[in-house]
Write a protein that holds these residues in place. Sequence first.
Motif, mmCIF file in Angstrom:
data_model
loop_
_atom_site.group_PDB
_atom_site.id
_atom_site.type_symbol
_atom_site.label_atom_id
_atom_site.label_comp_id
_atom_site.label_asym_id
_atom_site.label_seq_id
_atom_site.Cartn_x
_atom_site.Cartn_y
_atom_site.Cartn_z
ATOM 1 N N ILE B 175 155.615 27.919 18.476
ATOM 2 C CA ILE B 175 155.033 28.056 19.819
ATOM 3 C C ILE B 175 155.886 27.272 20.819
ATOM 4 N N SER B 176 156.143 26.005 20.474
ATOM 5 C CA SER B 176 156.774 25.105 21.438
ATOM 6 C C SER B 176 158.245 25.434 21.690
ATOM 7 N N TYR B 177 158.878 26.215 20.780
ATOM 8 C CA TYR B 177 160.254 26.650 21.028
ATOM 9 C C TYR B 177 160.311 28.137 21.367
ATOM 10 N N ASN B 178 159.136 28.700 21.648
ATOM 11 C CA ASN B 178 159.119 30.063 22.159
ATOM 12 C C ASN B 178 158.648 30.058 23.612
ATOM 13 N N ILE B 179 157.401 29.743 23.830
ATOM 14 C CA ILE B 179 156.784 29.875 25.161
ATOM 15 C C ILE B 179 157.612 29.206 26.278
ATOM 16 N N PRO B 180 158.155 27.975 26.081
ATOM 17 C CA PRO B 180 158.959 27.391 27.171
ATOM 18 C C PRO B 180 160.440 27.767 27.098
ATOM 19 N N TYR B 181 160.872 28.435 26.009
ATOM 20 C CA TYR B 181 162.310 28.619 25.776
ATOM 21 C C TYR B 181 162.744 30.078 25.651
ATOM 22 N N GLU B 236 150.875 23.553 15.465
ATOM 23 C CA GLU B 236 152.204 23.570 14.833
ATOM 24 C C GLU B 236 152.272 22.581 13.682
ATOM 25 N N GLY B 237 151.589 21.466 13.823
ATOM 26 C CA GLY B 237 151.534 20.498 12.729
ATOM 27 C C GLY B 237 150.862 21.093 11.502
ATOM 28 N N ILE B 238 149.763 21.772 11.735
ATOM 29 C CA ILE B 238 149.032 22.390 10.611
ATOM 30 C C ILE B 238 149.877 23.492 9.965
ATOM 31 N N LEU B 239 150.534 24.314 10.803
ATOM 32 C CA LEU B 239 151.392 25.377 10.250
ATOM 33 C C LEU B 239 152.507 24.757 9.398
#
Lengths: 483, 483, 144, 144
Positions: B175-181, B236-239
């Motif tokens: 998520i964190s390297y898709n939505i903002p990137y 993301e931690g859980i994944l």
Amino acid sequence: MELKNKKWTHDEFYAVRAEVLKQWPTGQDVDFDEAIKYHENIPANRQFAKRLVKAKQNGETLTQPRAGVALIDDHIELLNFLKKEGEADLLPTTIDSYTRQNQYKEAQHGIEESLRAGRSLLNGFPAVNHGVAGVRKVVENVDAPLQVRHGTPDARLLAEITLAGGFTSYEGGGISYNIPYAKSVSLEKTILDWQYCDRLVGIYAEHGIEINREPFGPLTGTLVPPSISHAVAIIEGILAAEQGVKNITLGYGQCGNLIQDVAAIKALEALAEEYFAKHGYTDCVLTTVFHQWMGGFPQDEAKAFAVISWGAAAAALAKATKVIVKTPHEALGIPTKEANAQGLRATKQMINMLRDQPFPLTKEVEAEIEIIKAETRCLLDKVFELGGGDYAVGTVRAFAAGVLDVPFAPSKFNLNKILPARDNNGAVRLFDVGNLPFTQDIIDFHRAKIEERGKAEGRSPSFQMVIDDIYAISNGRLVGRPR
Amino acid sequence: MELKNKKWTHDEFYAVRAEVLKQWPTGQDVDFDEAIKYHENIPANRQFAKRLVKAKQNGETLTQPRAGVALIDDHIELLNFLKKEGEADLLPTTIDSYTRQNQYKEAQHGIEESLRAGRSLLNGFPAVNHGVAGVRKVVENVDAPLQVRHGTPDARLLAEITLAGGFTSYEGGGISYNIPYAKSVSLEKTILDWQYCDRLVGIYAEHGIEINREPFGPLTGTLVPPSISHAVAIIEGILAAEQGVKNITLGYGQCGNLIQDVAAIKALEALAEEYFAKHGYTDCVLTTVFHQWMGGFPQDEAKAFAVISWGAAAAALAKATKVIVKTPHEALGIPTKEANAQGLRATKQMINMLRDQPFPLTKEVEAEIEIIKAETRCLLDKVFELGGGDYAVGTVRAFAAGVLDVPFAPSKFNLNKILPARDNNGAVRLFDVGNLPFTQDIIDFHRAKIEERGKAEGRSPSFQMVIDDIYAISNGRLVGRPR
Amino acid sequence: MQKDKVKIILGVIGADCHAVGNKILDHALTAAGFDVVNLGVLVPQKDFVNAAIETDAKAILVASLYGHGEIDCRGLRDMCREAGIGDILLYVGGNLVVGKTDFAAVEAKFKEMGYDRVYAPGTLPDKVIADLKHDLAQRGLLHG
Amino acid sequence: MQKDKVKIILGVIGADCHAVGNKILDHALTAAGFDVVNLGVLVPQKDFVNAAIETDAKAILVASLYGHGEIDCRGLRDMCREAGIGDILLYVGGNLVVGKTDFAAVEAKFKEMGYDRVYAPGTLPDKVIADLKHDLAQRGLLHG
């Protein structure tokens, strides 16, 4: 003249005045009536007292640097630079060390050497030598409220000349400009000499000219517990108010622990209001000044910026009325004007980022306020008692007895018996309370705090702990832990 | 492969792996068994996971810069400079933007142009092009724990090469390297691709090699409310944990209001422990990272130092395990190594001064922790519900529905319906809650906070308020007040 | 009948995904009366050119925030020329190069590359809007 | 019989009243086995010389923290010579000049003025003690 905390009569004042104005030829140019007219034409935005009152009302924290050089034109340029490039709200004129010791000949020599060298060989502005006309040249070429900052035990002639010259604020006091700034000048003499300065400001006030006065809060700037500097500040405030001063700024030097620093400013405000009211000085406007870290700085400029920023943050969170700003060159001596402006800009940025964030009055802050108040009351009430109801007389006796005692002070009239050290959270406590007239509860509190630290560090408290604390910030920490 | 939050079998993993390693010729040099042996010989002081665990136990806050240049030798020199002159505890290798978009040809072109120009024309280190041997040259010449920092939606080959090369920490997430990137890469694809990366780290763990993983906390770095970044971080931690990752650092980007920032780190720690335990991931060590201000900086370096120092103070007071450091050149683009080291030194000084000062858990902090927890639970529980008990599936549906919504994100898979703004104390709130599944209480709370500010400023909340907030810090304030 | 608004192309070039400034510029330019065709982030050179041709835009505003501007922006003017829109207004702004560099040198370099205006980091939308109105008016393209 | 400790004169010169470092140095030098004659702050040149003669001191340690060092320290060596103690060890340290200056230049200037050792701001007492022991030993003045 016998020392007591009583407003000087006009006769008493003018008798001394005739002598004061003869101390150096420039004294002859002081004309009080003409000076009143001069002040009447100073616009409101250049009046220190008015700017402070406005800031207090708006919840602002104003920035002010230290700065002064030998020659008039250079000094004007320096101040304007700090206003423009440093965005300073208030401007100083720091006086050189010869003038502080009334060595006007040496100051003159410094002016001449500076002219020859093409750079300032004095660490400040020799206002007495420049005289009323020279001071006015500064006042008329700098569009900001201006304060005299110095460290002068006998600052009577300096006050006459700078106030007649149009300055609207004057730092110092009979205790705070003696104990940390002199070796063998008696407190009787400096308190009398500062009653003169306060009376002068009081006479200006009688003529409708409001001059701000500021006792020097940080004293030696080195591990001074808040209650000691608060007691001195409040005594000097009361002595000033008695002489007719109507606008007073009380100071405090950052200790470094945020809870203690916020609590110190809150306690100072509350105690000052309380003691001023108790003794009938009800028409005096009180504001506060927070001094960024006064101890040793890291040599590295980036690290110095962090120390400056932390001081700015504490000042803003404590909601002090103004903050005296350090520079990234602090460890290296007197700063360039560029470094001075950098310290001011970093401070301004921090204050502006924090201006909308009040620091919560937590139980930790409240507990710290209570201990500072309790300690300060012990000191003030004992001074009052020793003086038989007179703070001036009591102060002299209190220093002799160690009831007031400033750590690391050069004066031989200071007992130098107390020893401060940080506790395990970095708050300044007393490792040795000396002769301070604290209650057993308070003494036990300090002992417990220091023991707690000793235990955490696995060493017995000793003078080495104090030395470690003094060097700690320049080595990158607040608490001087064993290496 | 169908997306679900379930540990990939070895067969599933190795089938994909064969394809991944063919994406660029350097993929052929990856030899997993040899890489395990290589990692077994990496000393403990260079292992990211071990250093973080030690810091967590000791209550330290470690410093880490961002840094990366095109050529190997220059990159080694840069990292060693930041360790020596910046006193950095942890070191990064920031990957260039072409590599982040898997444009390895362009990266190669950048390497060649950099060689010709004699300076880096890439904004990071193109690790895929340099291959395992090139990466190991860096690893072997830098004596510190090393992490890959990037912003790569499909970071599978990069993970294979850098981990085989000896890196011990890997930033990012589906998520964190898709939505903002990214603009148009689906969440299904990036979550699957990051399950691959996590599974790779999990397989390293199965062989006794502990690699730290760090979802990218700040997202767009612009007025992101803590609950949104917390929900993403915990998902993301859980994944990652499901794929066998055992050491995870969850991140948060400074909002600027101290109470909210301290509360955010406390809430993140508590919520992560709670959700990891609830879903059975009990053998995972969790730490936190605090990112200094990610928004626009003042151009002036002195002012930038204040912003950096305030971020350092908040990180230290919140007791985050590490802090990612900005530089005084932030507003001017990619910093020189000297400026990078300055930011690190200022941060280190601030952290050291504050390490002995715990921030009190005031009622204001507790209230803020409660609101962040309540909001985050609304988000996480709705995602879990939308996914029918599966966070991976739920995430895709949640972004489509605006149940998760990141402000100012470039991705077309983000609804972009919420609008954040600061409240009157500078805390980040929601001016428009969009489709976030908040309770009416929470929605009312946000509305009241924004209205309170509008009233104080005498204007109705509007997009202009949001713009003012975005430019506020670079203009010297936290809250974007009307001019 | 109301005159059509002037169309302008907006986008972040290359492998750059900084979206915040792009969204703000979009908002500010729209509020200033322009018809903004916002290509968003990660935009290749050819997409700028194609969009300009398709919409008959009068200006292309290129942003580059991540330091690769020097590589990414080179050749855009040539591509415009080849596509027959060689005289379109080309603006560029952001953190255009890696490392702290003298802005005057950066500006000269990008002007030589064919950009009409080059903006330093931290430029506010108002400045861009004022320049755009001035340049369009000079070309007789702005309808009062 | 125990040998007498070496006497050294300590003081802050001129119109300077910085007392903290002076007190620490006093403590550290005493702990290191020296017999410290501490003149405190605000010490004129002649008081250093008189105290050295009266106590038969082997070294004078001058501090100047307030920037006037250049004016205050000039001529002390000459005054020592005139008083017949021209070869006494003279150390000086602190913030010796106004403004940020290259320390090497400051050091050279003060060495030319006759000081044997010149210390930059922030020097720790340990360094001074080590130098003092070394220099006294070289002159055969330090009793093991």
